[in-house]
Design a protein around this motif. Structure first.
Motif, PDB file in Angstrom:
ATOM      1  N   LYS A  59       8.683   2.843  -8.418  1.00 56.10           N
ATOM      2  CA  LYS A  59       9.203   1.690  -9.148  1.00 56.10           C
ATOM      3  C   LYS A  59       9.807   0.692  -8.172  1.00 56.10           C
ATOM      4  O   LYS A  59      10.581   1.049  -7.282  1.00 56.10           O
ATOM      5  N   THR A  60       9.462  -0.574  -8.357  1.00 55.85           N
ATOM      6  CA  THR A  60      10.048  -1.656  -7.588  1.00 55.85           C
ATOM      7  C   THR A  60      10.486  -2.739  -8.556  1.00 55.85           C
ATOM      8  O   THR A  60       9.648  -3.416  -9.166  1.00 55.85           O
ATOM      9  N   GLY A  61      11.790  -2.857  -8.722  1.00 55.28           N
ATOM     10  CA  GLY A  61      12.306  -3.781  -9.722  1.00 55.28           C
ATOM     11  C   GLY A  61      11.936  -3.293 -11.127  1.00 55.28           C
ATOM     12  O   GLY A  61      12.271  -2.178 -11.519  1.00 55.28           O
ATOM     13  N   LYS A  62      11.189  -4.124 -11.912  1.00 53.43           N
ATOM     14  CA  LYS A  62      10.751  -3.719 -13.245  1.00 53.43           C
ATOM     15  C   LYS A  62       9.272  -3.326 -13.272  1.00 53.43           C
ATOM     16  O   LYS A  62       8.711  -3.088 -14.351  1.00 53.43           O
ATOM     17  N   SER A  63       8.651  -3.252 -12.130  1.00 58.18           N
ATOM     18  CA  SER A  63       7.235  -2.921 -12.041  1.00 58.18           C
ATOM     19  C   SER A  63       7.051  -1.529 -11.433  1.00 58.18           C
ATOM     20  O   SER A  63       7.901  -1.033 -10.684  1.00 58.18           O
ATOM     21  N   TYR A  64       5.902  -0.906 -11.793  1.00 56.64           N
ATOM     22  CA  TYR A  64       5.553   0.428 -11.290  1.00 56.64           C
ATOM     23  C   TYR A  64       4.237   0.323 -10.528  1.00 56.64           C
ATOM     24  O   TYR A  64       3.390  -0.536 -10.823  1.00 56.64           O
ATOM     25  N   TYR A  65       4.094   1.238  -9.581  1.00 51.42           N
ATOM     26  CA  TYR A  65       2.852   1.298  -8.805  1.00 51.42           C
ATOM     27  C   TYR A  65       2.370   2.744  -8.770  1.00 51.42           C
ATOM     28  O   TYR A  65       3.104   3.652  -8.358  1.00 51.42           O
ATOM     29  N   LEU A  66       1.119   2.946  -9.220  1.00 52.57           N
ATOM     30  CA  LEU A  66       0.524   4.280  -9.289  1.00 52.57           C
ATOM     31  C   LEU A  66      -0.428   4.461  -8.110  1.00 52.57           C
ATOM     32  O   LEU A  66      -1.362   3.675  -7.926  1.00 52.57           O
ATOM     33  N   SER A  67      -0.167   5.488  -7.320  1.00 59.03           N
ATOM     34  CA  SER A  67      -0.999   5.718  -6.138  1.00 59.03           C
ATOM     35  C   SER A  67      -1.084   7.223  -5.865  1.00 59.03           C
ATOM     36  O   SER A  67      -0.391   8.030  -6.471  1.00 59.03           O
ATOM     37  N   LYS A  68      -1.954   7.555  -4.911  1.00 57.67           N
ATOM     38  CA  LYS A  68      -2.069   8.948  -4.491  1.00 57.67           C
ATOM     39  C   LYS A  68      -0.875   9.320  -3.601  1.00 57.67           C
ATOM     40  O   LYS A  68      -0.363   8.498  -2.849  1.00 57.67           O
ATOM     41  N   LYS A  69      -0.460  10.579  -3.682  1.00 56.18           N
ATOM     42  CA  LYS A  69       0.584  11.064  -2.806  1.00 56.18           C
ATOM     43  C   LYS A  69       0.014  11.308  -1.413  1.00 56.18           C
ATOM     44  O   LYS A  69      -1.083  11.819  -1.265  1.00 56.18           O
ATOM     45  N   ILE A  70       0.806  10.896  -0.434  1.00 56.54           N
ATOM     46  CA  ILE A  70       0.393  11.129   0.954  1.00 56.54           C
ATOM     47  C   ILE A  70       1.037  12.418   1.436  1.00 56.54           C
ATOM     48  O   ILE A  70       2.273  12.536   1.470  1.00 56.54           O
ATOM     49  N   ASN A  71       0.240  13.379   1.777  1.00 58.23           N
ATOM     50  CA  ASN A  71       0.750  14.657   2.271  1.00 58.23           C
ATOM     51  C   ASN A  71       0.829  14.602   3.795  1.00 58.23           C
ATOM     52  O   ASN A  71      -0.188  14.661   4.490  1.00 58.23           O
ATOM     53  N   PHE A  72       2.056  14.450   4.299  1.00 60.20           N
ATOM     54  CA  PHE A  72       2.261  14.390   5.738  1.00 60.20           C
ATOM     55  C   PHE A  72       2.250  15.800   6.324  1.00 60.20           C
ATOM     56  O   PHE A  72       2.833  16.727   5.778  1.00 60.20           O
ATOM     57  N   LYS A  73       1.625  15.921   7.465  1.00 66.23           N
ATOM     58  CA  LYS A  73       1.515  17.222   8.118  1.00 66.23           C
ATOM     59  C   LYS A  73       2.792  17.534   8.884  1.00 66.23           C
ATOM     60  O   LYS A  73       3.336  16.696   9.599  1.00 66.23           O
ATOM     61  N   ILE A  74       3.280  18.767   8.707  1.00 70.38           N
ATOM     62  CA  ILE A  74       4.467  19.219   9.430  1.00 70.38           C
ATOM     63  C   ILE A  74       4.030  19.782  10.784  1.00 70.38           C
ATOM     64  O   ILE A  74       3.216  20.704  10.851  1.00 70.38           O
ATOM     65  N   ASN A  75       4.590  19.239  11.851  1.00 79.76           N
ATOM     66  CA  ASN A  75       4.290  19.705  13.201  1.00 79.76           C
ATOM     67  C   ASN A  75       5.535  20.269  13.858  1.00 79.76           C
ATOM     68  O   ASN A  75       6.670  19.987  13.434  1.00 79.76           O
ATOM     69  N   ASP A  76       5.337  21.052  14.907  1.00 81.79           N
ATOM     70  CA  ASP A  76       6.445  21.613  15.689  1.00 81.79           C
ATOM     71  C   ASP A  76       6.555  20.849  17.002  1.00 81.79           C
ATOM     72  O   ASP A  76       5.554  20.639  17.707  1.00 81.79           O
ATOM     73  N   TYR A  77       7.788  20.456  17.339  1.00 82.13           N
ATOM     74  CA  TYR A  77       8.039  19.707  18.566  1.00 82.13           C
ATOM     75  C   TYR A  77       9.146  20.397  19.356  1.00 82.13           C
ATOM     76  O   TYR A  77      10.079  20.963  18.779  1.00 82.13           O
ATOM     77  N   ILE A  78       9.037  20.338  20.675  1.00 82.98           N
ATOM     78  CA  ILE A  78      10.089  20.857  21.547  1.00 82.98           C
ATOM     79  C   ILE A  78      10.734  19.684  22.272  1.00 82.98           C
ATOM     80  O   ILE A  78      10.056  18.909  22.945  1.00 82.98           O
TER      81      ILE A  78
END
Length: 420
Positions: free
Chosen positions: A80-99
């Motif tokens: 939702k942005t203000g009084k409007s809605y936006y329908l989209s696909k969910k973005i599945n971010f990949k979980i990575n390991d960092y040192i």
């Protein structure tokens, strides 16, 4: 290829329901028209076929709630942005390991930071590194935070001087100090008055140059005795400690009774008696906040009846702000020194009655004032770094006109350099 997804919306009060085969775009437009809102549908989802079941009678508000739940079950995102809605696909971010390898000893602060950010991490002490599990975008933000915290910790040098002087002697010579040191400047005179007569001083803070000049004069005239002069490096918000104590052994007897048998066991324990200084330093830009605990303990007696050492303890706890390159003077810690001398002439003193003539006894009490002086040197300042890096330890002390004790041996070239 168009994907057909079934949406089942259950309602307890359903009496009659209609099954509709419609696109997700048309379904969204119907919901938006009933609720007088705007719903924008991603073009990838606009022609997606859906089959849904809805009762004949349902309020606009309930229809909107059921629409949101359906979209959520389908795995789509309705923002939702203000009084409007936006329908989209969910973005599945990949979980990575960092040192992330730390450059400095800041692991405790980094742990607090990562916990506050809700990050998933493991600290690897042998590598001084963190294993962090996060998405690429999230890790970039975390990395920026870590770089702000993982810096060289500030530290100061605490120059601690412990010296004693005889209060009785100071009172006797108090009037003479003015004429004795009349050639010195006002800064040194002020330091002398603060050291010898602390009760008359308006502040316990002295300039370092005036203090060391006054100490040199008093030490040359044997007015004071320097007992300790250590340098302590203290990091910001870290505890420091200095002790100059005597380890006193004493006998401890333990009695054990079992049935009709009683046994005694003796063991030796030890007690530290002397000076103990510990505290914590909090560094600021122009000054230091010093939380200080000072304990002075003197041995009084230990007799056959009371084998445990008897001590006289004074404790001082203080929290104060002190400017860099200033000296804090902690005075007024008294110690009474009892002196007893028995003099006698051999043989003659053993003659009955007449022998008393050849004996001489003296008893005297000296009131010793113990003073602790602490100078704060900011090692992070450019001026101090130049001095410490270009000169040796002893040369730096001489360069700053400090009192020089037996721990520093100067050759002639160094002495000539300092005189210039």
């Amino acid at each position: 290829m168009k994907k057909i997804i079934s949406i089942l919306i259950y309602l307890v009060t359903i009496i009659q329901a209609n099954n509709l085969d419609i696109t997700l775009g048309d379904f969204s437009r119907e919901v938006s028209s009933h609720n007088n809102i705007n719903i924008y549908v991603d073009e990838d989802l606009n022609n997606t076929k859906v089959i849904y079941s809805v009762p004949d009678t349902i309020s606009n508000r309930d229809l909107m709630q059921l629409y949101k739940k359906s979209i959520s079950k389908l795995g789509y995102n309705l923002s939702k942005t203000g009084k409007s809605y936006y329908l989209s696909k969910k973005i599945n971010f990949k979980i990575n390991d960092y040192i992330y390898k730390l450059k400095f000893d800041s692991s405790s602060d980094i742990k607090s930071l990562l916990s506050a950010l809700g990050a998933k991490f493991t600290y690897l002490p042998n590598l001084n590194s963190f294993l962090i599990s996060a998405t690429s975008n999230t890790y970039q933000s975390i990395e920026n935070y870590i770089k702000e915290v993982d810096k060289l910790q500030k530290q100061v040098i605490l120059k601690i001087m412990v010296f004693e002087f005889n209060d009785n002697k100071a009172l006797e010579r108090g009037i003479q100090y003015g004429s004795l040191y009349k050639s010195v400047d006002n800064t040194v005179k002020s330091a002398l008055n603060t050291i010898v007569a602390p009760l008359s001083a308006s502040t316990p803070f002295i300039s370092s140059s005036g203090f060391y000049s006054a100490i040199r004069l008093l030490n040359q005239d044997n007015e004071i005795k320097i007992k300790q002069f250590p340098y302590v490096l203290a990091k910001n918000n870290k505890r420091f400690k200095f002790e100059a104590v005597q380890n006193i052994p004493y006998l401890v007897s333990t009695t054990t009774t079992e049935a009709t048998n009683t046994s005694n066991q003796n063991s030796t324990e030890y007690k530290d008696v002397g000076l103990k200084i510990n505290g914590k330093a909090f560094m600021h830009e122009d000054y230091l906040t010093l939380d200080l605990s000072l304990v002075v303990e003197d041995l009084i007696a230990g007799t056959v009846d009371t084998p445990t050492p008897q001590t006289y303890k004074r404790i001082l706890e203080s929290s104060t702000n002190i400017d860099y390159n200033k000296v804090l003077l902690l005075s007024g810690l008294k110690r009474i020194k009892h002196t007893r001398n028995d003099y006698s002439i051999p043989y003659l003193s053993n003659i009955p009655f007449l022998g008393e003539i050849f004996k001489y006894k003296t008893n005297s009490d000296e009131e010793i004032n113990i003073t602790v002086a602490i100078e704060v040197v900011n090692t992070n300042s450019k001026e101090e770094k130049v001095i410490l890096n270009s000169l040796s330890f002893c040369e730096a002390r001489a360069k700053k006109s400090e009192f020089i004790d037996g721990s520093c041996q100067f050759n002639k070239s160094v002495q000539k350099k300092n005189e210039k």
